[in-house]
Design a protein around this motif. Structure first.
Motif, PDB file in Angstrom:
ATOM      1  N   VAL A 124     -29.733 -31.638  20.311  1.00 30.96           N
ATOM      2  CA  VAL A 124     -29.021 -31.108  21.480  1.00 30.96           C
ATOM      3  C   VAL A 124     -29.001 -32.139  22.604  1.00 30.96           C
ATOM      4  O   VAL A 124     -27.970 -32.372  23.243  1.00 30.96           O
ATOM      5  CB  VAL A 124     -29.656 -29.786  21.951  1.00 30.96           C
ATOM      6  N   ILE A 125     -30.143 -32.768  22.860  1.00 33.78           N
ATOM      7  CA  ILE A 125     -30.202 -33.797  23.911  1.00 33.78           C
ATOM      8  C   ILE A 125     -29.244 -34.935  23.583  1.00 33.78           C
ATOM      9  O   ILE A 125     -28.479 -35.401  24.445  1.00 33.78           O
ATOM     10  CB  ILE A 125     -31.638 -34.320  24.067  1.00 33.78           C
ATOM     11  N   THR A 126     -29.246 -35.371  22.321  1.00 36.74           N
ATOM     12  CA  THR A 126     -28.324 -36.434  21.910  1.00 36.74           C
ATOM     13  C   THR A 126     -26.877 -35.986  22.054  1.00 36.74           C
ATOM     14  O   THR A 126     -26.019 -36.741  22.527  1.00 36.74           O
ATOM     15  CB  THR A 126     -28.600 -36.832  20.451  1.00 36.74           C
ATOM     16  N   GLY A 127     -26.598 -34.742  21.671  1.00 39.58           N
ATOM     17  CA  GLY A 127     -25.244 -34.221  21.775  1.00 39.58           C
ATOM     18  C   GLY A 127     -24.755 -34.152  23.204  1.00 39.58           C
ATOM     19  O   GLY A 127     -23.594 -34.469  23.495  1.00 39.58           O
ATOM     20  N   LEU A 128     -25.628 -33.761  24.119  1.00 40.06           N
ATOM     21  CA  LEU A 128     -25.252 -33.704  25.529  1.00 40.06           C
ATOM     22  C   LEU A 128     -24.988 -35.099  26.082  1.00 40.06           C
ATOM     23  O   LEU A 128     -24.053 -35.301  26.873  1.00 40.06           O
ATOM     24  CB  LEU A 128     -26.347 -33.011  26.333  1.00 40.06           C
ATOM     25  N   LEU A 129     -25.803 -36.052  25.678  1.00 40.58           N
ATOM     26  CA  LEU A 129     -25.635 -37.418  26.174  1.00 40.58           C
ATOM     27  C   LEU A 129     -24.405 -38.107  25.579  1.00 40.58           C
ATOM     28  O   LEU A 129     -23.745 -38.907  26.256  1.00 40.58           O
ATOM     29  CB  LEU A 129     -26.887 -38.241  25.862  1.00 40.58           C
ATOM     30  N   MET A 130     -24.094 -37.786  24.329  1.00 43.88           N
ATOM     31  CA  MET A 130     -22.994 -38.460  23.641  1.00 43.88           C
ATOM     32  C   MET A 130     -21.727 -37.619  23.563  1.00 43.88           C
ATOM     33  O   MET A 130     -20.758 -38.004  22.910  1.00 43.88           O
ATOM     34  CB  MET A 130     -23.443 -38.847  22.228  1.00 43.88           C
ATOM     35  N   ASP A 131     -21.732 -36.475  24.246  1.00 44.23           N
ATOM     36  CA  ASP A 131     -20.567 -35.584  24.263  1.00 44.23           C
ATOM     37  C   ASP A 131     -20.147 -35.181  22.852  1.00 44.23           C
ATOM     38  O   ASP A 131     -18.971 -35.210  22.485  1.00 44.23           O
ATOM     39  CB  ASP A 131     -19.387 -36.247  24.982  1.00 44.23           C
ATOM     40  N   GLU A 136     -23.911 -37.796  10.902  1.00 46.29           N
ATOM     41  CA  GLU A 136     -24.900 -38.069   9.864  1.00 46.29           C
ATOM     42  C   GLU A 136     -25.962 -39.042  10.362  1.00 46.29           C
ATOM     43  O   GLU A 136     -27.160 -38.856  10.086  1.00 46.29           O
ATOM     44  CB  GLU A 136     -24.212 -38.632   8.621  1.00 46.29           C
ATOM     45  N   LEU A 137     -25.533 -40.060  11.073  1.00 46.42           N
ATOM     46  CA  LEU A 137     -26.486 -41.039  11.599  1.00 46.42           C
ATOM     47  C   LEU A 137     -27.434 -40.387  12.593  1.00 46.42           C
ATOM     48  O   LEU A 137     -28.650 -40.647  12.574  1.00 46.42           O
ATOM     49  CB  LEU A 137     -25.731 -42.191  12.263  1.00 46.42           C
ATOM     50  N   THR A 138     -26.912 -39.523  13.462  1.00 47.06           N
ATOM     51  CA  THR A 138     -27.765 -38.804  14.416  1.00 47.06           C
ATOM     52  C   THR A 138     -28.808 -37.970  13.692  1.00 47.06           C
ATOM     53  O   THR A 138     -29.994 -37.989  14.042  1.00 47.06           O
ATOM     54  CB  THR A 138     -26.910 -37.914  15.320  1.00 47.06           C
ATOM     55  N   GLY A 139     -28.371 -37.236  12.669  1.00 50.28           N
ATOM     56  CA  GLY A 139     -29.310 -36.417  11.908  1.00 50.28           C
ATOM     57  C   GLY A 139     -30.375 -37.243  11.219  1.00 50.28           C
ATOM     58  O   GLY A 139     -31.563 -36.884  11.227  1.00 50.28           O
ATOM     59  N   ASN A 140     -29.980 -38.358  10.621  1.00 47.40           N
ATOM     60  CA  ASN A 140     -30.942 -39.222   9.946  1.00 47.40           C
ATOM     61  C   ASN A 140     -31.974 -39.793  10.917  1.00 47.40           C
ATOM     62  O   ASN A 140     -33.172 -39.854  10.620  1.00 47.40           O
ATOM     63  CB  ASN A 140     -30.225 -40.365   9.237  1.00 47.40           C
ATOM     64  N   LEU A 141     -31.518 -40.214  12.085  1.00 45.16           N
ATOM     65  CA  LEU A 141     -32.435 -40.796  13.068  1.00 45.16           C
ATOM     66  C   LEU A 141     -33.400 -39.750  13.617  1.00 45.16           C
ATOM     67  O   LEU A 141     -34.586 -40.027  13.827  1.00 45.16           O
ATOM     68  CB  LEU A 141     -31.641 -41.443  14.205  1.00 45.16           C
ATOM     69  N   VAL A 142     -32.903 -38.543  13.841  1.00 44.96           N
ATOM     70  CA  VAL A 142     -33.787 -37.472  14.324  1.00 44.96           C
ATOM     71  C   VAL A 142     -34.796 -37.096  13.247  1.00 44.96           C
ATOM     72  O   VAL A 142     -35.988 -36.901  13.531  1.00 44.96           O
ATOM     73  CB  VAL A 142     -32.961 -36.248  14.761  1.00 44.96           C
ATOM     74  N   GLY A 143     -34.343 -36.998  12.000  1.00 45.80           N
ATOM     75  CA  GLY A 143     -35.271 -36.716  10.907  1.00 45.80           C
ATOM     76  C   GLY A 143     -36.323 -37.797  10.779  1.00 45.80           C
ATOM     77  O   GLY A 143     -37.504 -37.512  10.534  1.00 45.80           O
ATOM     78  N   MET A 197     -27.900 -31.398  12.349  1.00 43.99           N
ATOM     79  CA  MET A 197     -29.067 -30.553  12.087  1.00 43.99           C
ATOM     80  C   MET A 197     -29.384 -30.496  10.597  1.00 43.99           C
ATOM     81  O   MET A 197     -30.544 -30.637  10.175  1.00 43.99           O
ATOM     82  CB  MET A 197     -28.812 -29.140  12.632  1.00 43.99           C
ATOM     83  N   ILE A 198     -28.363 -30.313   9.787  1.00 48.10           N
ATOM     84  CA  ILE A 198     -28.574 -30.265   8.340  1.00 48.10           C
ATOM     85  C   ILE A 198     -29.073 -31.603   7.817  1.00 48.10           C
ATOM     86  O   ILE A 198     -29.991 -31.667   6.991  1.00 48.10           O
ATOM     87  CB  ILE A 198     -27.271 -29.849   7.635  1.00 48.10           C
ATOM     88  N   MET A 199     -28.485 -32.689   8.309  1.00 51.70           N
ATOM     89  CA  MET A 199     -28.896 -34.010   7.843  1.00 51.70           C
ATOM     90  C   MET A 199     -30.330 -34.339   8.230  1.00 51.70           C
ATOM     91  O   MET A 199     -31.035 -35.037   7.497  1.00 51.70           O
ATOM     92  CB  MET A 199     -27.940 -35.070   8.385  1.00 51.70           C
ATOM     93  N   MET A 209     -18.488 -24.239  21.107  1.00 51.95           N
ATOM     94  CA  MET A 209     -18.745 -25.676  21.048  1.00 51.95           C
ATOM     95  C   MET A 209     -19.626 -26.124  22.209  1.00 51.95           C
ATOM     96  O   MET A 209     -19.739 -25.427  23.223  1.00 51.95           O
ATOM     97  CB  MET A 209     -17.416 -26.426  21.054  1.00 51.95           C
ATOM     98  N   LEU A 210     -20.242 -27.289  22.035  1.00 49.15           N
ATOM     99  CA  LEU A 210     -21.121 -27.837  23.066  1.00 49.15           C
ATOM    100  C   LEU A 210     -20.287 -28.640  24.059  1.00 49.15           C
ATOM    101  O   LEU A 210     -19.757 -29.701  23.727  1.00 49.15           O
ATOM    102  CB  LEU A 210     -22.183 -28.735  22.437  1.00 49.15           C
ATOM    103  N   ILE A 211     -20.165 -28.117  25.282  1.00 42.38           N
ATOM    104  CA  ILE A 211     -19.431 -28.788  26.350  1.00 42.38           C
ATOM    105  C   ILE A 211     -20.397 -28.945  27.524  1.00 42.38           C
ATOM    106  O   ILE A 211     -20.722 -27.967  28.213  1.00 42.38           O
ATOM    107  CB  ILE A 211     -18.186 -27.987  26.765  1.00 42.38           C
ATOM    108  N   PRO A 212     -20.914 -30.147  27.741  1.00 38.90           N
ATOM    109  CA  PRO A 212     -22.001 -30.350  28.711  1.00 38.90           C
ATOM    110  C   PRO A 212     -21.719 -29.792  30.095  1.00 38.90           C
ATOM    111  O   PRO A 212     -22.587 -29.141  30.692  1.00 38.90           O
ATOM    112  CB  PRO A 212     -22.151 -31.877  28.752  1.00 38.90           C
ATOM    113  N   GLU A 213     -20.528 -30.015  30.620  1.00 41.05           N
ATOM    114  CA  GLU A 213     -20.252 -29.557  31.986  1.00 41.05           C
ATOM    115  C   GLU A 213     -20.315 -28.043  32.100  1.00 41.05           C
ATOM    116  O   GLU A 213     -20.712 -27.509  33.152  1.00 41.05           O
ATOM    117  CB  GLU A 213     -18.892 -30.070  32.460  1.00 41.05           C
TER     118      GLU A 213
END
Length: 254
Positions: free
Chosen positions: A110-117, A173-180, A125-127, A40-44
């Motif tokens: 990834v950048i969004t995921g790190l910022l939003m935990d 889903e919203l993150t994927g749509n905005l990135v797309g 990614m799929i979206m 899993m993505l754990i920023p720290e």
């Protein structure tokens, strides 16, 4: 088994490896071969302990449990369907350009995921890929559950609501749509429709690894050829009712 092997080999190259990894990594976590917490993505841990594999594994991993198994299968289906359609449609013969689109979307997610935990990145990614497909096929009529029919332009948002109902959240889903949307806007909308400069271009080294398999102009800044897409009937054509969301298909028909 030969039929499964033939089907797997028929999947276009980039989608094939992405699909295979998205099956293998969740099952590795499910079987306990690797502690799922390490996927899993754990920023720290990324920054303090330099566990730089986490942005990759978090994109490929999804927990498989009685509560999440259906959602995993649905999104795995989306990956197969829409990545295949993009790779063999708008990006046909241009694997380097398709890989670049995936890399751009992945970096943004990834950048969004790190910022939003955000711990898991598979759905965004799929979206993002599904959203790009929908932009290239806006006028295609798609069918959904209960016989609902609408233009593909609305499909990412319908799926956002669908996944919210079965999964309880819409952030992924919203993150994927905005990135797309960001990719499509910078790649095509802004330079082509609004006359702006082109901010994205495929690096030359990707063409060395993934050479074009057809002639013609390559590289970003030139939109992929759009083919007229007629309205298609609901999936299954003559009698089976197979799942085929995106070009006249339903999720639940048997």
């Amino acid at each position: 088994m030969s039929d499964i092997g033939d089907w797997f080999r028929s999947i276009p190259l980039v989608t094939r490896y992405w699909f295979a990894a998205s099956v293998a990594v969740p099952f590795i976590g499910k079987l306990g071969l690797i502690d799922f917490k390490n996927l899993m993505l754990i920023p720290e841990l990324v920054f303090s302990r330099f566990q730089i594999w986490r942005p990759v594994t978090a994109t490929l991993y999804f927990p498989i449990t009685p509560n999440t198994g259906f959602l995993y299968l649905v999104n795995l289906y989306f990956l197969y369907q829409y990545s295949t359609r993009l790779e063999t449609g708008a990006f046909d013969g241009r694997p380097a350009d398709y890989v670049f689109m995936l890399l751009f979307n992945w970096i943004c997610i990834v950048i969004t995921g790190l910022l939003m935990d955000m711990r898991l990145l598979m759905i965004p990614m799929i979206m993002s890929v599904l959203y790009v497909w929908a932009q290239f096929n806006k006028e295609t009529i798609v069918s959904f559950w209960f016989g609902t029919r609408f233009k593909a332009h609305y499909l990412p948002w319908v799926i956002l609501v669908f996944n919210f109902i079965i999964g309880g959240s819409f952030v992924n889903e919203l993150t994927g749509n905005l990135v797309g949307h960001l990719y499509f806007f910078l790649m095509f909308k802004y330079p082509m429709d609004l006359g702006g400069r082109c901010f994205l271009s495929t690096p030359e080294f990707l063409y060395r690894f993934f050479p074009n398999t057809r002639g013609g102009v390559s590289g970003f800044g030139v939109p992929p050829t759009r083919r007229p897409v007629p309205q298609e009937p609901a999936a299954g054509g003559g009698g089976g009712g197979r799942h085929n969301w995106g070009q006249g298909f339903r999720l639940g028909g048997e």
